[in-house]
Motif scaffolding. Sequence first.
Motif, mmCIF file in Angstrom:
data_model
loop_
_atom_site.group_PDB
_atom_site.id
_atom_site.type_symbol
_atom_site.label_atom_id
_atom_site.label_comp_id
_atom_site.label_asym_id
_atom_site.label_seq_id
_atom_site.Cartn_x
_atom_site.Cartn_y
_atom_site.Cartn_z
ATOM 1 N N GLY A 86 13.644 11.710 0.648
ATOM 2 C CA GLY A 86 12.451 11.336 -0.094
ATOM 3 C C GLY A 86 11.192 11.344 0.732
ATOM 4 N N PHE A 87 10.152 10.730 0.173
ATOM 5 C CA PHE A 87 8.806 10.797 0.729
ATOM 6 C C PHE A 87 8.144 9.425 0.753
ATOM 7 C CE2 PHE A 87 9.506 14.821 -1.632
ATOM 8 C CZ PHE A 87 9.487 15.696 -0.555
ATOM 9 N N VAL A 88 7.189 9.304 1.662
ATOM 10 C CA VAL A 88 6.344 8.114 1.735
ATOM 11 C C VAL A 88 4.903 8.542 1.478
ATOM 12 C CG1 VAL A 88 5.502 6.238 3.204
ATOM 13 C CG2 VAL A 88 7.887 6.987 3.380
ATOM 14 N N PHE A 89 4.210 7.777 0.643
ATOM 15 C CA PHE A 89 2.822 8.056 0.296
ATOM 16 C C PHE A 89 1.993 6.782 0.401
ATOM 17 C CE2 PHE A 89 5.524 10.706 -2.399
ATOM 18 C CZ PHE A 89 4.971 11.969 -2.285
ATOM 19 N N GLY A 90 0.717 6.933 0.763
ATOM 20 C CA GLY A 90 -0.234 5.881 0.489
ATOM 21 C C GLY A 90 -0.498 5.877 -1.009
ATOM 22 N N LYS A 91 -0.876 4.724 -1.559
ATOM 23 C CA LYS A 91 -1.024 4.628 -3.012
ATOM 24 C C LYS A 91 -2.001 5.649 -3.605
ATOM 25 C CE LYS A 91 -2.200 1.612 -6.825
ATOM 26 N NZ LYS A 91 -2.815 0.353 -7.258
ATOM 27 N N PRO A 92 -3.181 5.875 -3.016
ATOM 28 C CA PRO A 92 -4.091 6.867 -3.614
ATOM 29 C C PRO A 92 -3.493 8.271 -3.646
ATOM 30 C CG PRO A 92 -5.269 5.455 -2.078
ATOM 31 C CD PRO A 92 -3.813 5.169 -1.891
ATOM 32 N N ARG A 93 -2.790 8.659 -2.585
ATOM 33 C CA ARG A 93 -2.184 9.985 -2.534
ATOM 34 C C ARG A 93 -1.018 10.080 -3.519
ATOM 35 N NH1 ARG A 93 -3.729 12.650 2.297
ATOM 36 N NH2 ARG A 93 -1.733 13.720 2.575
ATOM 37 N N ALA A 94 -0.281 8.990 -3.695
ATOM 38 C CA ALA A 94 0.799 8.975 -4.676
ATOM 39 C C ALA A 94 0.232 9.177 -6.078
ATOM 40 C CB ALA A 94 1.565 7.655 -4.596
ATOM 41 N N ARG A 95 -0.838 8.468 -6.383
ATOM 42 C CA ARG A 95 -1.456 8.600 -7.700
ATOM 43 C C ARG A 95 -1.964 10.027 -7.933
ATOM 44 N NH1 ARG A 95 -5.460 5.358 -7.085
ATOM 45 N NH2 ARG A 95 -4.416 3.464 -7.819
ATOM 46 N N LYS A 96 -2.589 10.608 -6.913
ATOM 47 C CA LYS A 96 -3.141 11.948 -7.053
ATOM 48 C C LYS A 96 -2.039 12.980 -7.264
ATOM 49 C CE LYS A 96 -6.342 15.105 -7.050
ATOM 50 N NZ LYS A 96 -7.255 15.231 -8.226
ATOM 51 N N LEU A 97 -0.956 12.900 -6.474
ATOM 52 C CA LEU A 97 0.132 13.858 -6.654
ATOM 53 C C LEU A 97 0.757 13.718 -8.031
ATOM 54 C CD1 LEU A 97 1.997 16.068 -5.687
ATOM 55 C CD2 LEU A 97 3.427 14.328 -4.585
ATOM 56 N N SER A 98 0.898 12.501 -8.530
ATOM 57 C CA SER A 98 1.444 12.306 -9.875
ATOM 58 C C SER A 98 0.600 13.031 -10.909
ATOM 59 C CB SER A 98 1.510 10.813 -10.213
ATOM 60 O OG SER A 98 2.466 10.153 -9.430
ATOM 61 N N GLN A 99 -0.712 12.921 -10.786
ATOM 62 C CA GLN A 99 -1.617 13.579 -11.727
ATOM 63 C C GLN A 99 -1.517 15.090 -11.633
ATOM 64 O OE1 GLN A 99 -5.335 11.873 -10.463
ATOM 65 N NE2 GLN A 99 -5.039 9.973 -11.629
ATOM 66 N N VAL A 100 -1.542 15.602 -10.410
ATOM 67 C CA VAL A 100 -1.479 17.051 -10.201
ATOM 68 C C VAL A 100 -0.136 17.599 -10.670
ATOM 69 C CG1 VAL A 100 -1.453 18.853 -8.433
ATOM 70 C CG2 VAL A 100 -3.140 17.006 -8.303
ATOM 71 N N TRP A 101 0.918 16.887 -10.365
ATOM 72 C CA TRP A 101 2.266 17.319 -10.739
ATOM 73 C C TRP A 101 2.404 17.452 -12.252
ATOM 74 C CZ3 TRP A 101 6.490 17.794 -7.204
ATOM 75 C CH2 TRP A 101 7.749 17.962 -7.794
ATOM 76 N N VAL A 161 0.823 -1.198 0.000
ATOM 77 C CA VAL A 161 0.000 0.000 0.000
ATOM 78 C C VAL A 161 0.861 1.253 0.000
ATOM 79 C CG1 VAL A 161 -1.721 1.295 1.298
ATOM 80 C CG2 VAL A 161 -1.893 -1.191 1.133
ATOM 81 N N LEU A 162 1.973 1.230 0.702
ATOM 82 C CA LEU A 162 2.795 2.424 0.819
ATOM 83 C C LEU A 162 3.885 2.432 -0.244
ATOM 84 C CD1 LEU A 162 3.213 2.703 4.696
ATOM 85 C CD2 LEU A 162 1.535 3.808 3.220
ATOM 86 N N ARG A 163 4.186 3.642 -0.721
ATOM 87 C CA ARG A 163 5.245 3.842 -1.709
ATOM 88 C C ARG A 163 6.261 4.821 -1.133
ATOM 89 N NH1 ARG A 163 3.031 2.744 -6.830
ATOM 90 N NH2 ARG A 163 1.291 1.311 -6.569
ATOM 91 N N ALA A 164 7.531 4.506 -1.251
ATOM 92 C CA ALA A 164 8.598 5.396 -0.798
ATOM 93 C C ALA A 164 9.489 5.735 -1.988
ATOM 94 C CB ALA A 164 9.420 4.741 0.310
ATOM 95 N N TYR A 165 9.752 7.020 -2.190
ATOM 96 C CA TYR A 165 10.532 7.492 -3.329
ATOM 97 C C TYR A 165 11.740 8.269 -2.819
ATOM 98 C CZ TYR A 165 6.387 6.398 -6.098
ATOM 99 O OH TYR A 165 5.333 5.753 -6.693
ATOM 100 N N PHE A 166 12.937 7.906 -3.315
ATOM 101 C CA PHE A 166 14.162 8.526 -2.836
ATOM 102 C C PHE A 166 15.041 8.988 -3.984
ATOM 103 C CE2 PHE A 166 12.970 5.699 0.668
ATOM 104 C CZ PHE A 166 12.977 6.601 1.715
ATOM 105 N N ASP A 167 15.703 10.119 -3.740
ATOM 106 C CA ASP A 167 16.675 10.638 -4.689
ATOM 107 C C ASP A 167 17.886 11.123 -3.899
ATOM 108 O OD1 ASP A 167 17.748 11.317 -7.135
ATOM 109 O OD2 ASP A 167 16.748 13.256 -7.232
#
Length: 297
Positions: free
Chosen positions: A33-48, A12-18
């Motif tokens: 980096g950041f940790v997101f729940g999957k729905p919030r990760a998907r939403k930020l990707s769309q908004v971004w 369920v959780l996604r962690a992204y690091f740079d």
Amino acid sequence: IATDSGASRIAVLRAYFDESNSERKYDVLTVGGFVFGKPRARKLSQVWRSTIAASPYNLTFFHMTDCANGAPPYDRIPRYRLARTLIKEIRQYVDFELGFSLTLTDFIEAARTLSIETGADWLAGFGTPYTFMAQLCMAWVGKYCDETSPAEQVFYYFEQGNPFQAEADQFLNMIPSDPAFSDRAIRFHYYAHMFAPKKGKEGTLLQAADILAYEWMRDRVEQFEKIVPERPRRLSLSYLLHNRLSRVRHLRTHELLSFFRETASVVPGYRRQGKWLRYIPSEFDRNAESIRKKAFG
């Protein structure tokens, strides 16, 4: 490495690091980096994607270093406004933000001190600062999960093309496959990992992680190297680190050495092809210079 479709059913959780490195003379390395729940990760990707593609930006990709330095095409757009907008979007959707930094000199000297004490080559044993800090980030993500969502697993994403990717990937692949690393799989809530391009499917959230890694690197350079005496923390970084669970930390020599000694007390040495990695000063120095060249060019 599990497929992303598998992650959608289980992790369920996604962690992204740079990572971000300063100029060679300042010697600072960061991973954040950041940790997101999957729905919030998907939403930020769309908004971004929508934000950077809109006029007057008309971008398909965002890179914080180029934006901060006004490199093309950021010299032709309101770049500060864009950066502020993206930071606000991160803040709206992120669940947890974290990062580590150190100077390469501190890392090498801590490893050298322990190597002299024990006779084993701990620079070769611990690997590069990137792999080391990636592990620390994963440990903090694991603690976050323990506190907030103990049953969840995490899919870890790292930027593809890092000069230390091969070593980090070798270590990360040992987590699910080597019984000696089973404790880390549990502690990290590890489900899977992958190295993904910033312009690929998972790239938008790696672009977001790039902002934190860059901001933390610049803050460390300014604070610890005293480029700007008495300057307060960067406002952009303070705004990013709004969450009460946010964790960023700069590791100095004594902290690194304390961690190294604790690890050495558990693992008396490392083997490579059946031989102990014995401390040989000339080989240690060659390895240190190789790491420095990869990090700073």
